[in-house]
Design an enzyme around this catalytic site. Structure first.
Site, mmCIF file in Angstrom:
data_model
loop_
_atom_site.group_PDB
_atom_site.id
_atom_site.type_symbol
_atom_site.label_atom_id
_atom_site.label_comp_id
_atom_site.label_asym_id
_atom_site.label_seq_id
_atom_site.Cartn_x
_atom_site.Cartn_y
_atom_site.Cartn_z
ATOM 1 N N HIS A 1 -0.676 1.517 16.166
ATOM 2 C CA HIS A 1 -0.974 0.340 17.007
ATOM 3 C C HIS A 1 0.058 0.236 18.132
ATOM 4 C CE1 HIS A 1 -4.227 -0.924 14.456
ATOM 5 N NE2 HIS A 1 -3.457 -0.763 13.399
ATOM 6 N N TYR B 1 -0.966 4.455 10.880
ATOM 7 C CA TYR B 1 -1.370 3.442 11.862
ATOM 8 C C TYR B 1 -0.166 3.188 12.759
ATOM 9 C CZ TYR B 1 -5.358 2.090 8.915
ATOM 10 O OH TYR B 1 -6.517 2.080 8.189
ATOM 11 N N ARG C 1 0.841 -1.205 0.000
ATOM 12 C CA ARG C 1 0.000 0.000 0.000
ATOM 13 C C ARG C 1 0.876 1.255 0.000
ATOM 14 N NH1 ARG C 1 -3.521 -1.295 5.233
ATOM 15 N NH2 ARG C 1 -1.599 -2.371 5.732
ATOM 16 N N LYS D 1 1.866 2.060 7.534
ATOM 17 C CA LYS D 1 2.194 1.292 8.738
ATOM 18 C C LYS D 1 3.081 2.101 9.679
ATOM 19 C CE LYS D 1 0.865 -2.097 9.669
ATOM 20 N NZ LYS D 1 -0.464 -2.349 10.331
ATOM 21 N N ASP E 1 -2.507 -6.981 15.617
ATOM 22 C CA ASP E 1 -1.868 -5.653 15.608
ATOM 23 C C ASP E 1 -2.061 -4.923 16.934
ATOM 24 O OD1 ASP E 1 -4.568 -5.261 15.238
ATOM 25 O OD2 ASP E 1 -4.372 -3.879 13.549
ATOM 26 N N GLU F 1 -5.754 4.831 13.862
ATOM 27 C CA GLU F 1 -6.704 3.866 14.445
ATOM 28 C C GLU F 1 -7.449 4.400 15.659
ATOM 29 O OE1 GLU F 1 -3.420 3.565 14.426
ATOM 30 O OE2 GLU F 1 -2.683 2.935 16.384
HETATM 31 N N1 NAD Z 1 -4.316 -7.666 10.977
HETATM 32 C C1 NAD Z 1 -4.738 -6.695 10.193
HETATM 33 O O1 NAD Z 1 -4.278 -6.524 9.077
HETATM 34 C C2 NAD Z 1 -5.844 -5.786 10.645
HETATM 35 C C3 NAD Z 1 -6.514 -4.967 9.738
HETATM 36 C C4 NAD Z 1 -7.577 -4.181 10.204
HETATM 37 C C5 NAD Z 1 -7.934 -4.217 11.546
HETATM 38 N N2 NAD Z 1 -7.224 -5.019 12.399
HETATM 39 C C6 NAD Z 1 -7.550 -5.133 13.812
HETATM 40 O O2 NAD Z 1 -8.705 -5.933 14.012
HETATM 41 C C7 NAD Z 1 -9.223 -5.651 15.303
HETATM 42 C C8 NAD Z 1 -10.728 -5.420 15.225
HETATM 43 O O3 NAD Z 1 -10.991 -4.212 14.523
HETATM 44 P P1 NAD Z 1 -12.470 -3.684 14.264
HETATM 45 O O4 NAD Z 1 -12.350 -2.540 13.336
HETATM 46 O O5 NAD Z 1 -13.367 -4.800 13.927
HETATM 47 O O6 NAD Z 1 -12.851 -3.119 15.697
HETATM 48 P P2 NAD Z 1 -14.337 -2.741 16.199
HETATM 49 O O7 NAD Z 1 -14.170 -1.736 17.270
HETATM 50 O O8 NAD Z 1 -15.222 -2.433 15.046
HETATM 51 O O9 NAD Z 1 -14.862 -4.112 16.827
HETATM 52 C C9 NAD Z 1 -14.316 -4.679 17.977
HETATM 53 C C10 NAD Z 1 -15.419 -5.483 18.647
HETATM 54 O O10 NAD Z 1 -14.786 -6.193 19.721
HETATM 55 C C11 NAD Z 1 -15.785 -6.305 20.722
HETATM 56 N N3 NAD Z 1 -15.166 -6.677 21.977
HETATM 57 C C12 NAD Z 1 -14.403 -5.936 22.820
HETATM 58 N N4 NAD Z 1 -14.021 -6.675 23.877
HETATM 59 C C13 NAD Z 1 -14.552 -7.925 23.689
HETATM 60 C C14 NAD Z 1 -14.513 -9.130 24.435
HETATM 61 N N5 NAD Z 1 -13.879 -9.208 25.587
HETATM 62 N N6 NAD Z 1 -15.168 -10.193 23.934
HETATM 63 C C15 NAD Z 1 -15.843 -10.128 22.757
HETATM 64 N N7 NAD Z 1 -15.916 -9.009 22.024
HETATM 65 C C16 NAD Z 1 -15.270 -7.925 22.481
HETATM 66 C C17 NAD Z 1 -16.441 -4.927 20.741
HETATM 67 O O11 NAD Z 1 -17.703 -4.955 21.375
HETATM 68 C C18 NAD Z 1 -16.532 -4.628 19.245
HETATM 69 O O12 NAD Z 1 -17.786 -4.991 18.696
HETATM 70 C C19 NAD Z 1 -8.422 -4.427 15.791
HETATM 71 O O13 NAD Z 1 -7.373 -4.839 16.620
HETATM 72 C C20 NAD Z 1 -7.872 -3.854 14.518
HETATM 73 O O14 NAD Z 1 -6.712 -3.058 14.731
HETATM 74 C C21 NAD Z 1 -6.195 -5.783 11.967
#
Ligand code: NAD
Length: 371
Positions: free
Chosen positions: A96, A94, A15, A75, A270, A118
């Site tokens: 993190h 980002y 990206r 990143k 992340d 984020e």
């Molecule tokens: N690996 C990657 O490439 C990548 C890419 C994008 C996002 N992410 C990561 O994915 C993760 C999720 O992102 P998102 O945008 O969906 O976040 P979001 O805020 O939309 O959703 C997170 C959800 O987790 C729930 N939650 C919190 N604590 C909880 C628990 N103890 N048990 C069950 N559910 C719980 C919340 O209620 C919420 O609905 C983040 O860490 C984000 O940084 C990673």
């Protein structure tokens, strides 16, 4: 303002933080944009497209950092980039932070203005710059799971949707936010049996209404997760506590009960991950095994589909970048609560409450920084 766009250097990160049309928008507002040579090639944007939009092409990252007032990235800065960062320079990307104390300490030491994509947050609590990448990662998670379930790729050999007369795979998703919902939609579309768990009951009510009948929405207790995992083919980690470290919902002991050749994808890696056995991997070496369970924990999943991700990311970041460039970071933070929430570290001082809590650092009042 002089805005720098370095080439991303994380493993197989294709990206780029700005498209040529984003450059044209900034140039029309009298800003100068420096783009590192070939920064956009992986996303399908050659140097010529940036030059035509009014950017100056710079040969190396050191010069981009040295000349720019604001660096926009995708990143987090990697170790080799730390020393390029100048005191008072705005870094918009980002971060993190919760997953790396080393990065946090480095940014404190560099005295940069760190504004994290984020944690930019709207009044309705949504995270406008995280959302598009979460949409990509959630959808990708199921594509990736299908790949690793194949026998030739080390998996159990199950087809996600099964066929008439043969059961589909069971997919358990922890977290029903953006990643979890998109993963559930993709998995349900392929015909899987999907279990989506989230602690937010209002969210569960909403998801129960909008998702198809092959998705069951449940409240995640330890006992329930333990009950499901021995019969789960794919486990997706997708929880988030904004700015904080992810809570661990599946322990090593629980993962060891999963069937041989099943797949764990911790998208939340992340932010430290929500599955105990997960540790960050890379696109080059994306998986490892724990007790014959395949683990995929790439922290920059959207980097694999840059043609989609770069456009989705820059659509979301450009309106905030324009405010930062037009007004300067202090005025932009004063006028926009959304941007203020993104300000994590300012000239060596930690402003973000969750970040201070995560690494037990002293927390500074934002009003001091904005004076
Ligand atoms: N690996 C990657 O490439 C990548 C890419 C994008 C996002 N992410 C990561 O994915 C993760 C999720 O992102 P998102 O945008 O969906 O976040 P979001 O805020 O939309 O959703 C997170 C959800 O987790 C729930 N939650 C919190 N604590 C909880 C628990 N103890 N048990 C069950 N559910 C719980 C919340 O209620 C919420 O609905 C983040 O860490 C984000 O940084 C990673």
């Amino acid at each position: 303002m002089i805005i720098g766009v370095p080439k991303e250097i994380k493993n197989r990160e294709f990206r780029v933080s700005m498209t040529p049309s984003g450059v044209a928008e900034l140039v029309s507002r009298e800003h100068k944009v420096l783009v590192q040579s070939d920064a956009g090639v992986g996303s399908g944007f050659p140097n010529e497209a940036y030059a035509a939009a009014g950017a100056t092409i710079i040969n190396n990252a050191a010069d981009v950092f040295a000349q720019a007032d604001l660096i926009i990235k995708v990143k987090e800065p990697l170790t080799s980039e730390y020393n390029f960062i100048k005191e008072g320079q705005i870094i918009f990307t980002y971060f993190h932070f919760a997953s790396s104390e080393e990065l946090t300490q480095a940014m404190i030491a560099r005295k940069a203005i760190c504004i994290a994509y984020e944690t930019i947050q709207k009044a309705d609590n949504s995270l406008p710059i995280l959302t598009p990448m979460s949409e990509v990662a959630g959808r990708m998670a199921i594509q990736i799971a299908a790949h690793y379930l194949e026998k030739g790729n080390g998996g159990s050999g199950k087809l996600i949707g099964g066929v008439p007369g043969v059961k589909p795979a069971r997919i358990v998703i922890l977290g029903g936010g953006v990643v979890g919902t998109q993963a559930a939609k993709m998995a349900a579309g392929l015909g899987a049996e999907v279990i989506l768990m989230d602690i937010n009951l209002n969210r569960l009510r909403y998801l129960t209404d909008i998702l198809p009948a092959n998705v069951t929405c449940l409240y995640p207790t330890k006992a329930l997760i333990e009950e499901y995992l021995p019969y789960t083919d794919v486990l997706v980690g997708a929880v988030l506590i904004p700015g904080g470290k992810a809570p661990v919902l599946a322990s090593k002991a629980m993962i060891e009960t999963m069937p041989d050749g099943s797949v764990v994808i911790d998208v939340a890696v992340d932010q430290g991950g929500c599955i105990e056995t997960c540790k960050p991997t890379s696109h080059e070496h994306p998986i490892f095994l724990v007790n014959n369970v395949i683990h995929y924990c790439v922290p920059n999943i959207p980097g694999a589909v840059p043609a989609t991700s770069t456009n989705a990311l820059t659509n979301a970041s450009l309106p905030y970048l324009i405010q930062l460039a037009d007004k300067g970071w202090k005025e932009a933070c004063k006028q926009s609560q959304e941007i203020q929430k993104g300000l994590s570290i300012s000239e060596g001082k930690v402003i973000d409450v969750m970040l201070a809590k995560t690494f037990q650092l002293s927390l500074h009042d934002i009003t001091e920084s904005l004076n």
